[in-house]
Design a protein around this motif. Structure first.
Motif, PDB file in Angstrom:
ATOM      1  N   GLY A 153      46.976  39.805  29.812  1.00 24.02           N
ATOM      2  CA  GLY A 153      46.792  39.055  31.048  1.00 24.02           C
ATOM      3  C   GLY A 153      47.770  37.909  31.249  1.00 24.02           C
ATOM      4  O   GLY A 153      47.759  37.277  32.288  1.00 24.02           O
ATOM      5  N   VAL A 154      48.608  37.648  30.246  1.00 16.75           N
ATOM      6  CA  VAL A 154      49.597  36.574  30.355  1.00 16.75           C
ATOM      7  C   VAL A 154      50.973  37.220  30.476  1.00 16.75           C
ATOM      8  O   VAL A 154      51.301  38.140  29.731  1.00 16.75           O
ATOM      9  CB  VAL A 154      49.545  35.638  29.125  1.00 16.75           C
ATOM     10  N   ARG A 155      51.783  36.728  31.439  1.00 19.04           N
ATOM     11  CA  ARG A 155      53.107  37.329  31.629  1.00 19.04           C
ATOM     12  C   ARG A 155      54.075  36.337  32.245  1.00 19.04           C
ATOM     13  O   ARG A 155      53.670  35.379  32.918  1.00 19.04           O
ATOM     14  CB  ARG A 155      53.018  38.574  32.488  1.00 19.04           C
ATOM     15  N   LEU A 156      55.355  36.600  32.022  1.00 19.47           N
ATOM     16  CA  LEU A 156      56.418  35.848  32.685  1.00 19.47           C
ATOM     17  C   LEU A 156      56.607  36.418  34.077  1.00 19.47           C
ATOM     18  O   LEU A 156      56.555  37.638  34.264  1.00 19.47           O
ATOM     19  CB  LEU A 156      57.728  35.997  31.917  1.00 19.47           C
ATOM     20  N   HIS A 157      56.856  35.547  35.028  1.00 22.00           N
ATOM     21  CA  HIS A 157      57.013  35.997  36.408  1.00 22.00           C
ATOM     22  C   HIS A 157      57.961  35.044  37.130  1.00 22.00           C
ATOM     23  O   HIS A 157      57.871  33.829  36.962  1.00 22.00           O
ATOM     24  CB  HIS A 157      55.644  35.999  37.088  1.00 22.00           C
ATOM     25  N   ALA A 203      61.392  29.612  40.680  1.00 20.17           N
ATOM     26  CA  ALA A 203      61.316  29.191  39.283  1.00 20.17           C
ATOM     27  C   ALA A 203      60.528  30.228  38.481  1.00 20.17           C
ATOM     28  O   ALA A 203      59.699  30.956  39.033  1.00 20.17           O
ATOM     29  CB  ALA A 203      60.624  27.839  39.174  1.00 20.17           C
ATOM     30  N   TRP A 204      60.804  30.264  37.183  1.00 18.11           N
ATOM     31  CA  TRP A 204      60.034  31.118  36.285  1.00 18.11           C
ATOM     32  C   TRP A 204      58.711  30.435  35.970  1.00 18.11           C
ATOM     33  O   TRP A 204      58.657  29.223  35.768  1.00 18.11           O
ATOM     34  CB  TRP A 204      60.797  31.366  34.993  1.00 18.11           C
ATOM     35  N   VAL A 205      57.649  31.217  35.948  1.00 20.54           N
ATOM     36  CA  VAL A 205      56.325  30.702  35.606  1.00 20.54           C
ATOM     37  C   VAL A 205      55.691  31.614  34.559  1.00 20.54           C
ATOM     38  O   VAL A 205      56.019  32.795  34.458  1.00 20.54           O
ATOM     39  CB  VAL A 205      55.401  30.593  36.843  1.00 20.54           C
ATOM     40  N   ALA A 216      48.664  28.814  35.679  1.00 18.91           N
ATOM     41  CA  ALA A 216      50.109  29.054  35.702  1.00 18.91           C
ATOM     42  C   ALA A 216      50.821  27.809  35.190  1.00 18.91           C
ATOM     43  O   ALA A 216      50.355  26.694  35.394  1.00 18.91           O
ATOM     44  CB  ALA A 216      50.585  29.379  37.104  1.00 18.91           C
ATOM     45  N   ILE A 217      51.939  28.040  34.526  1.00 18.37           N
ATOM     46  CA  ILE A 217      52.783  26.953  34.047  1.00 18.37           C
ATOM     47  C   ILE A 217      54.184  27.221  34.557  1.00 18.37           C
ATOM     48  O   ILE A 217      54.728  28.310  34.346  1.00 18.37           O
ATOM     49  CB  ILE A 217      52.819  26.891  32.509  1.00 18.37           C
ATOM     50  N   THR A 218      54.780  26.246  35.232  1.00 20.06           N
ATOM     51  CA  THR A 218      56.168  26.353  35.656  1.00 20.06           C
ATOM     52  C   THR A 218      57.053  26.060  34.454  1.00 20.06           C
ATOM     53  O   THR A 218      56.852  25.070  33.753  1.00 20.06           O
ATOM     54  CB  THR A 218      56.479  25.367  36.798  1.00 20.06           C
ATOM     55  N   LEU A 219      58.015  26.925  34.208  1.00 21.17           N
ATOM     56  CA  LEU A 219      58.879  26.803  33.039  1.00 21.17           C
ATOM     57  C   LEU A 219      60.231  26.208  33.407  1.00 21.17           C
ATOM     58  O   LEU A 219      60.792  26.534  34.453  1.00 21.17           O
ATOM     59  CB  LEU A 219      59.106  28.175  32.411  1.00 21.17           C
ATOM     60  N   ASP A 220      60.752  25.375  32.526  1.00 14.30           N
ATOM     61  CA  ASP A 220      62.129  24.927  32.686  1.00 14.30           C
ATOM     62  C   ASP A 220      63.030  25.970  32.017  1.00 14.30           C
ATOM     63  O   ASP A 220      62.544  26.978  31.480  1.00 14.30           O
ATOM     64  CB  ASP A 220      62.335  23.526  32.110  1.00 14.30           C
ATOM     65  N   ALA A 221      64.324  25.743  32.037  1.00 13.02           N
ATOM     66  CA  ALA A 221      65.267  26.720  31.491  1.00 13.02           C
ATOM     67  C   ALA A 221      65.042  26.956  30.001  1.00 13.02           C
ATOM     68  O   ALA A 221      65.144  28.089  29.518  1.00 13.02           O
ATOM     69  CB  ALA A 221      66.699  26.268  31.749  1.00 13.02           C
ATOM     70  N   THR A 222      64.709  25.906  29.269  1.00 12.75           N
ATOM     71  CA  THR A 222      64.476  26.035  27.834  1.00 12.75           C
ATOM     72  C   THR A 222      63.231  26.868  27.562  1.00 12.75           C
ATOM     73  O   THR A 222      63.250  27.776  26.721  1.00 12.75           O
ATOM     74  CB  THR A 222      64.340  24.641  27.187  1.00 12.75           C
ATOM     75  N   ASP A 226      58.579  39.136  22.335  1.00 17.03           N
ATOM     76  CA  ASP A 226      58.279  40.522  22.707  1.00 17.03           C
ATOM     77  C   ASP A 226      57.120  41.116  21.918  1.00 17.03           C
ATOM     78  O   ASP A 226      56.789  42.287  22.076  1.00 17.03           O
ATOM     79  CB  ASP A 226      59.528  41.391  22.543  1.00 17.03           C
ATOM     80  N   GLY A 227      56.505  40.330  21.045  1.00 19.47           N
ATOM     81  CA  GLY A 227      55.381  40.825  20.257  1.00 19.47           C
ATOM     82  C   GLY A 227      55.793  41.656  19.063  1.00 19.47           C
ATOM     83  O   GLY A 227      54.942  42.116  18.308  1.00 19.47           O
ATOM     84  N   ALA A 228      57.091  41.850  18.868  1.00 22.23           N
ATOM     85  CA  ALA A 228      57.574  42.647  17.738  1.00 22.23           C
ATOM     86  C   ALA A 228      58.418  41.808  16.782  1.00 22.23           C
ATOM     87  O   ALA A 228      58.340  41.985  15.568  1.00 22.23           O
ATOM     88  CB  ALA A 228      58.391  43.833  18.240  1.00 22.23           C
ATOM     89  N   ARG A 229      59.209  40.899  17.335  1.00 22.70           N
ATOM     90  CA  ARG A 229      60.107  40.098  16.492  1.00 22.70           C
ATOM     91  C   ARG A 229      59.422  38.839  15.989  1.00 22.70           C
ATOM     92  O   ARG A 229      58.605  38.251  16.688  1.00 22.70           O
ATOM     93  CB  ARG A 229      61.378  39.740  17.261  1.00 22.70           C
ATOM     94  N   SER A 230      59.809  38.433  14.804  1.00 24.39           N
ATOM     95  CA  SER A 230      59.229  37.231  14.205  1.00 24.39           C
ATOM     96  C   SER A 230      59.840  35.981  14.817  1.00 24.39           C
ATOM     97  O   SER A 230      60.905  36.024  15.450  1.00 24.39           O
ATOM     98  CB  SER A 230      59.465  37.232  12.698  1.00 24.39           C
TER      99      SER A 230
END
Length: 91
Positions: free
Chosen positions: A12-16, A23-25, A32-38, A47-51
């Motif tokens: 249920g959580v995703r980047l959009h 802006a990316w949220v 919802a959280i608005t994301l900065d570039a960092t 991705d749920g696979a990489r450490s």
């Protein structure tokens, strides 16, 4: 967060990309959280696979920054998301 931990976005959580805000949220049910570039750079590697260690290394190479600095900044950001239930971590 340890280098072996595997961060993942819970169900249920995703980047959009929000076209209205241009802006990316990070979207979760009724939140919802608005994301900065960092923040976007960090979460785009989750991705749920990489450490966490692999993600840190990728970001350090991409931005030509010491891995220790990336790890410190990223861990703080991801731990804050985890506390707010926007992120899960598997050992």
């Amino acid at each position: 967060m340890t280098p072996e931990d595997i961060p993942t976005l819970p169900r249920g959580v995703r980047l959009h990309f929000d076209r209205v805000r241009e802006a990316w949220v990070l979207l979760a049910p009724e939140r919802a959280i608005t994301l900065d570039a960092t923040g976007h750079a960090i979460l785009s590697e989750v991705d749920g696979a990489r450490s966490f260690g692999e993600i840190t290394q990728t970001l350090a190479e991409r931005y030509n920054t010491p891995p220790e600095q990336i790890a410190t900044d990223s861990a703080g950001f991801l731990d804050a998301l985890r506390a707010r239930r926007f992120l899960d971590v598997r050992p």
